[in-house]
Design a protein around this motif. Structure first.
Motif, PDB file in Angstrom:
ATOM      1  N   TYR A   1       0.882  -1.007   0.012  1.00  0.00           N
ATOM      2  CA  TYR A   1       0.007  -0.018   0.022  1.00  0.00           C
ATOM      3  C   TYR A   1       0.851   1.203  -0.068  1.00  0.00           C
ATOM      4  CZ  TYR A   1      -3.270  -3.098   2.513  1.00  0.00           C
ATOM      5  OH  TYR A   1      -4.194  -4.189   2.820  1.00  0.00           O
TER       6      TYR A   1
ATOM      7  N   TYR B   1       0.284   5.054   1.262  1.00  0.00           N
ATOM      8  CA  TYR B   1      -0.820   6.066   1.803  1.00  0.00           C
ATOM      9  C   TYR B   1      -0.328   7.430   2.074  1.00  0.00           C
ATOM     10  CZ  TYR B   1      -3.934   2.295   3.679  1.00  0.00           C
ATOM     11  OH  TYR B   1      -4.688   0.951   3.837  1.00  0.00           O
TER      12      TYR B   1
ATOM     13  N   GLN C   1      -0.660  10.958   4.447  1.00  0.00           N
ATOM     14  CA  GLN C   1      -1.237  11.506   5.831  1.00  0.00           C
ATOM     15  C   GLN C   1      -0.926  12.860   5.965  1.00  0.00           C
ATOM     16  OE1 GLN C   1       0.413   9.320   9.411  1.00  0.00           O
ATOM     17  NE2 GLN C   1      -1.688   9.760  10.604  1.00  0.00           N
TER      18      GLN C   1
ATOM     19  N   GLY D   1      -2.709  15.554  11.341  1.00  0.00           N
ATOM     20  CA  GLY D   1      -4.073  15.661  12.106  1.00  0.00           C
ATOM     21  C   GLY D   1      -4.898  14.847  11.495  1.00  0.00           C
ATOM     22  N   GLN D   2      -4.352  14.119  10.458  1.00  0.00           N
ATOM     23  CA  GLN D   2      -5.653  13.370   9.857  1.00  0.00           C
ATOM     24  C   GLN D   2      -4.996  11.750   9.661  1.00  0.00           C
ATOM     25  OE1 GLN D   2      -8.665  14.392   8.357  1.00  0.00           O
ATOM     26  NE2 GLN D   2      -7.883  16.305   9.524  1.00  0.00           N
ATOM     27  N   GLY D   3      -6.138  10.951   9.551  1.00  0.00           N
ATOM     28  CA  GLY D   3      -5.469   9.505   9.328  1.00  0.00           C
ATOM     29  C   GLY D   3      -4.868   9.414   7.946  1.00  0.00           C
ATOM     30  N   PRO D   4      -4.206   8.165   7.740  1.00  0.00           N
ATOM     31  CA  PRO D   4      -3.812   7.929   6.357  1.00  0.00           C
ATOM     32  C   PRO D   4      -4.749   7.691   5.464  1.00  0.00           C
ATOM     33  CG  PRO D   4      -2.542   6.436   8.207  1.00  0.00           C
ATOM     34  CD  PRO D   4      -3.740   6.996   8.668  1.00  0.00           C
TER      35      PRO D   4
ATOM     36  N   LEU E   1      -5.762   6.237   1.441  1.00  0.00           N
ATOM     37  CA  LEU E   1      -4.959   5.224   0.703  1.00  0.00           C
ATOM     38  C   LEU E   1      -4.968   5.779  -0.705  1.00  0.00           C
ATOM     39  CD1 LEU E   1      -4.258   1.961  -0.081  1.00  0.00           C
ATOM     40  CD2 LEU E   1      -6.521   1.938  -0.708  1.00  0.00           C
TER      41      LEU E   1
ATOM     42  N   LEU F   1       3.218   7.015   3.309  1.00  0.00           N
ATOM     43  CA  LEU F   1       3.600   6.005   3.983  1.00  0.00           C
ATOM     44  C   LEU F   1       3.435   4.721   3.117  1.00  0.00           C
ATOM     45  CD1 LEU F   1       1.634   6.727   7.032  1.00  0.00           C
ATOM     46  CD2 LEU F   1       4.030   6.297   7.611  1.00  0.00           C
TER      47      LEU F   1
ATOM     48  N   ALA G   1      -1.526  -4.800   8.489  1.00  0.00           N
ATOM     49  CA  ALA G   1      -0.560  -3.862   7.512  1.00  0.00           C
ATOM     50  C   ALA G   1       0.676  -3.459   8.466  1.00  0.00           C
ATOM     51  CB  ALA G   1      -1.239  -2.779   6.838  1.00  0.00           C
TER      52      ALA G   1
ATOM     53  N   PHE H   1       3.769  -1.111   8.468  1.00  0.00           N
ATOM     54  CA  PHE H   1       4.186   0.335   7.938  1.00  0.00           C
ATOM     55  C   PHE H   1       5.737   0.603   8.119  1.00  0.00           C
ATOM     56  CE2 PHE H   1       0.129   2.673   6.845  1.00  0.00           C
ATOM     57  CZ  PHE H   1      -0.560   1.866   7.575  1.00  0.00           C
TER      58      PHE H   1
ATOM     59  N   GLN I   1       8.535   3.716   8.026  1.00  0.00           N
ATOM     60  CA  GLN I   1       8.589   5.053   8.741  1.00  0.00           C
ATOM     61  C   GLN I   1       8.187   6.109   7.998  1.00  0.00           C
ATOM     62  OE1 GLN I   1      12.986   4.469   9.932  1.00  0.00           O
ATOM     63  NE2 GLN I   1      11.942   4.805  12.126  1.00  0.00           N
TER      64      GLN I   1
ATOM     65  N   ARG J   1       8.748  12.044   4.653  1.00  0.00           N
ATOM     66  CA  ARG J   1       7.963  13.664   4.945  1.00  0.00           C
ATOM     67  C   ARG J   1       8.521  14.533   3.779  1.00  0.00           C
ATOM     68  NH1 ARG J   1       5.572  15.579   9.471  1.00  0.00           N
ATOM     69  NH2 ARG J   1       6.180  13.695  10.543  1.00  0.00           N
TER      70      ARG J   1
END
Lengths: 112, 113
Positions: B33, B35, B37, B40-43, B45, B91, B102, B104, B106, B109
């Motif tokens: 996968y 993702y 991110q 302040g939000q979730g990952p 897809l 990610l 899953a 992940f 690191q 950024r």
């Protein structure tokens, strides 16, 4: 509306407190469910899977209500080290594949 | 056992420049996968591979994003040209066939200035 919704918090609790997080999902075809933990500036890691019968892992209890499309996580006797963001995750794939959909996360801050 | 490896860890580029991210999944994991991110939000897809096949890329902005997974192992994600709004953590995650946990890396950024 997001497919997986969580209260973002933050939840600020004292050490030793019990805290509960809730999550709702919109797709009734979702197959499996998880809680992931994410520390600040780190990657998400699996905390626990969530089963229909409910399951417990030490101080953590997860429950699933398929009829209401609702998932919960209960943390008892909170520790400082529990401070993190807790991500509700729903698998919308088949039993053999994963389409993991994440909620936005709920932030927990445990204070001394 | 080695985990999911991503590089680079950090990248700063000017807008309109291209950028590429690399991911090496856990050995034997068929599902990979990517993702994104935001703070302040979730990952969210972007794309999912089963072996070398992209089975879900509905969330990938195809005008500027591309991905490949040659030989069903390593994967690269490319953005060309980058926009300011692409600043986020990218990610990579992998999982074994038949098991949806899953793992992940690191993350990379990305900062677009």
């Amino acid at each position: 509306r997001k497919e997986v919704e969580q209260d973002p918090g933050p939840f600020n609790v004292p050490e030793g407190a019990t805290v509960a997080f809730n999550c709702t999902y919109s797709n009734s075809a979702s197959q499996s469910f998880f809680w992931y933990r994410q520390d600040c500036r780190k990657e998400p890691k699996l905390l626990m899977s969530v089963y229909s019968s409910g399951n417990e892992d030490g101080r953590f209890t997860a429950q699933l209500n398929r009829a209401s499309q609702y998932i919960s996580l209960l943390i008892r006797d909170s520790k400082l080290s529990d401070s993190a963001t807790y991500l509700c995750v729903v698998n919308r794939g088949s039993s053999n594949t994963g389409k993991l959909i994440f909620g936005q996360g709920t932030t927990l801050q445990v204070k001394p | 056992e080695a985990g999911v490896v991503q590089s680079p860890r950090y990248k700063i580029i000017e807008k309109k420049q291209p950028v590429a991210f690399w991911c090496n999944p856990i050995s034997g994991h068929n599902t990979l996968y990517w993702y994104r991110q935001n703070l302040g939000q979730g990952p969210e897809l972007l794309i999912r591979y089963e072996n070398e096949e992209a089975v879900d890329d509905s969330q990938l902005p195809k005008d500027r994003f591309s991905a490949e997974r040659l030989k069903g192992v390593d994967s690269t994600l490319k953005i060309q040209p980058a926009e300011l709004g692409d600043s986020a953590v990218y990610l990579c995650a992998s999982s074994p066939m038949g098991n949806t946990e899953a793992f992940f890396g690191q993350g990379t950024r990305l900062t677009v200035v």
